[in-house]
Design an enzyme around this catalytic site. Structure first.
Site, PDB file in Angstrom:
ATOM      1  N   HIS A  93      32.499  74.323  29.864  1.00 36.06           N
ATOM      2  CA  HIS A  93      32.880  73.674  28.614  1.00 36.06           C
ATOM      3  C   HIS A  93      32.780  74.728  27.526  1.00 36.06           C
ATOM      4  O   HIS A  93      31.761  75.399  27.386  1.00 36.06           O
ATOM      5  CB  HIS A  93      31.965  72.491  28.298  1.00 36.06           C
ATOM      6  CG  HIS A  93      32.477  71.641  27.172  1.00 36.06           C
ATOM      7  ND1 HIS A  93      32.409  72.039  25.861  1.00 36.06           N
ATOM      8  CD2 HIS A  93      33.080  70.424  27.169  1.00 36.06           C
ATOM      9  CE1 HIS A  93      32.933  71.100  25.092  1.00 36.06           C
ATOM     10  NE2 HIS A  93      33.359  70.116  25.863  1.00 36.06           N
ATOM     11  N   ASP A  94      33.853  74.904  26.747  1.00 38.46           N
ATOM     12  CA  ASP A  94      33.881  76.016  25.795  1.00 38.46           C
ATOM     13  C   ASP A  94      32.717  75.964  24.814  1.00 38.46           C
ATOM     14  O   ASP A  94      32.129  76.995  24.468  1.00 38.46           O
ATOM     15  CB  ASP A  94      35.222  76.095  25.057  1.00 38.46           C
ATOM     16  CG  ASP A  94      35.630  74.791  24.392  1.00 38.46           C
ATOM     17  OD1 ASP A  94      34.953  73.779  24.594  1.00 38.46           O
ATOM     18  OD2 ASP A  94      36.637  74.794  23.668  1.00 38.46           O
ATOM     19  N   THR A 124      39.099  74.476  16.407  1.00 39.01           N
ATOM     20  CA  THR A 124      39.965  73.302  16.318  1.00 39.01           C
ATOM     21  C   THR A 124      39.116  72.051  16.101  1.00 39.01           C
ATOM     22  O   THR A 124      39.443  71.179  15.306  1.00 39.01           O
ATOM     23  CB  THR A 124      40.807  73.161  17.596  1.00 39.01           C
ATOM     24  OG1 THR A 124      41.584  74.347  17.749  1.00 39.01           O
ATOM     25  CG2 THR A 124      41.722  71.958  17.514  1.00 39.01           C
ATOM     26  N   GLN A 154      45.290  73.593  10.877  1.00 44.65           N
ATOM     27  CA  GLN A 154      46.248  74.155  11.836  1.00 44.65           C
ATOM     28  C   GLN A 154      47.565  73.369  11.800  1.00 44.65           C
ATOM     29  O   GLN A 154      48.655  73.949  11.853  1.00 44.65           O
ATOM     30  CB  GLN A 154      45.654  74.133  13.248  1.00 44.65           C
ATOM     31  CG  GLN A 154      44.524  75.139  13.450  1.00 44.65           C
ATOM     32  CD  GLN A 154      43.714  74.869  14.714  1.00 44.65           C
ATOM     33  OE1 GLN A 154      43.907  73.867  15.397  1.00 44.65           O
ATOM     34  NE2 GLN A 154      42.783  75.762  15.015  1.00 44.65           N
TER      35      GLN A 154
END
Length: 371
Positions: free
Chosen positions: A137-138, A158, A203
């Site tokens: 998991h990042d 993000t 973004q």
């Protein structure tokens, strides 16, 4: 994609049989419409009935590299399928929703070696390499690269993942109402955090402006065009709107706030609203843990936004330590170094990280507004 509205079907299927409260008590994971349990139950039954193996995206990459199928713990913990008491698949929950437990693989921890490249991969790459599983998991990897002990961590990208690292999960009425989650971390630590919408909003603004402005230029525009309206960045309307800029304006109009018109004003509203959201989340966190924190460690690509860093220091009235930027990649490397015995433990690794990268400090009484 997890932002797809198809997941709403699974929400109804699951929550018709079990309450959000019970699901949280069992799993420790916050309610998000895209949690894997909802995604799985959004499929037609024949799809689940014919499924042979369940691999998350990083698990699939490991399979392609080695031919071995495993489920890595930190990512699997976010599915809302593990029981918070033993960190194993909740078989009663799986049975309740007709999800075959046999499709899941052995659960492995970060820093586990699963062997070497398969023969096919060796032929393609012309070498043989040992494959060490990181925190897949990042945010699990990013939190491994956090450098401040006993601090609030914001993994900024993000999404903004705001929380603390703890060895004991926190599953209380307060934490559930505030929508905090207990995601698995390295060595069975927990990332007790809140998912905040994050820089996704800006973004989308940049995309809708056809890339006319870089993110640095949006920051510069915001500095000279302040607009103090505050939107609720966690409102579902900002998850995947048809037009993000219009959605921001509509929100302000509906809530009788000043409507941002220029590019700079729109960007300022996003950054300012994020900082205010972080402040509120930190207040909730301190109430839940009954503890005051003095330091915020911002990591990840979003920590390059100096205006947002300044706003966070101002709104939260805390010392803000910024870095490392490439926290997820660094955490991945850290897991490999730990497995190889290059560093003896996570604390030594974090000391090495702190000494290896440029770190900036904002706020704090001894630092003024910025260093």
């Amino acid at each position: 994609a997890y932002r797809d509205i198809r997941n709403e079907k699974g929400c109804h299927v699951v929550l018709d049989k079990i309450s959000q409260e019970e699901l949280y008590q069992r799993t420790g994971i916050q309610f998000q419409k895209f949690n894997t349990i909802f995604q799985l139950k959004s499929h037609e039954e024949n799809v689940l009935n014919n499924t042979k193996d369940y691999l998350m995206v990083p698990d699939f990459f490991h399979y392609l590299l080695t031919g071995k199928k495993v489920n890595e713990y930190t990512n699997l913990s976010t599915t809302q399928l593990l029981n918070i008491k033993d960190n194993q698949l909740d078989e009663e929950l799986l049975e309740q929703f007709n999800i075959n437990k046999d499709i899941f693989q052995d659960i492995v921890m970060p820093s586990t070696s699963i062997g070497y490249l398969s023969e096919d991969m060796q032929k393609i790459l012309g070498c043989n390499i040992e494959v060490v599983v990181p925190a897949t998991h990042d945010t699990g990897s990013a939190y491994m690269a956090a450098i401040e002990t006993d601090s609030i961590i914001i993994s900024s990208g993000t999404w903004s993942l705001l929380g603390i690292e703890t060895k004991t999960p926190i599953v209380s009425e307060l934490s559930m109402k505030a929508n905090f989650t207990n995601e698995g971390g390295y060595d069975y630590r927990y990332r007790f955090l809140k998912n905040i919408m994050g820089l996704w909003i800006i973004q989308e603004v940049a995309r809708e402006l056809n890339g006319q402005y870089s993110f640095a230029e949006l920051v510069n525009q915001a500095r000279t065009n302040p607009c103090l309206s505050v939107i609720d960045v966690n409102d579902e309307r900002f998850l995947k709107p048809q037009n993000m800029i219009q959605e921001i304006k509509d929100y302000c109009l509906e809530n009788e706030l000043e409507v941002p018109e220029t590019v700079g004003e729109i960007a300022y509203v996003v950054y300012h609203s994020l900082a205010c959201c972080y402040r509120d989340a930190i207040e909730e966190l301190e109430q839940i843990t009954n503890k005051q924190y003095k330091v915020i460690n911002i990591i990840g690509g979003g920590c390059q936004n100096e205006l947002l860093n300044e706003m966070i220091a101002s709104q939260c009235d805390k010392k803000v330590v910024v870095g490392p930027i490439e926290a997820t990649a660094i955490g991945n490397i850290t897991a490999q170094l730990l497995q190889q015995g290059v560093v003896k433990d996570i604390n030594q690794a974090r000391t090495m990280i702190k000494q290896s990268f440029d770190i900036k400090i904002y706020g704090g009484k001894e630092n003024g507004s910025k260093i």
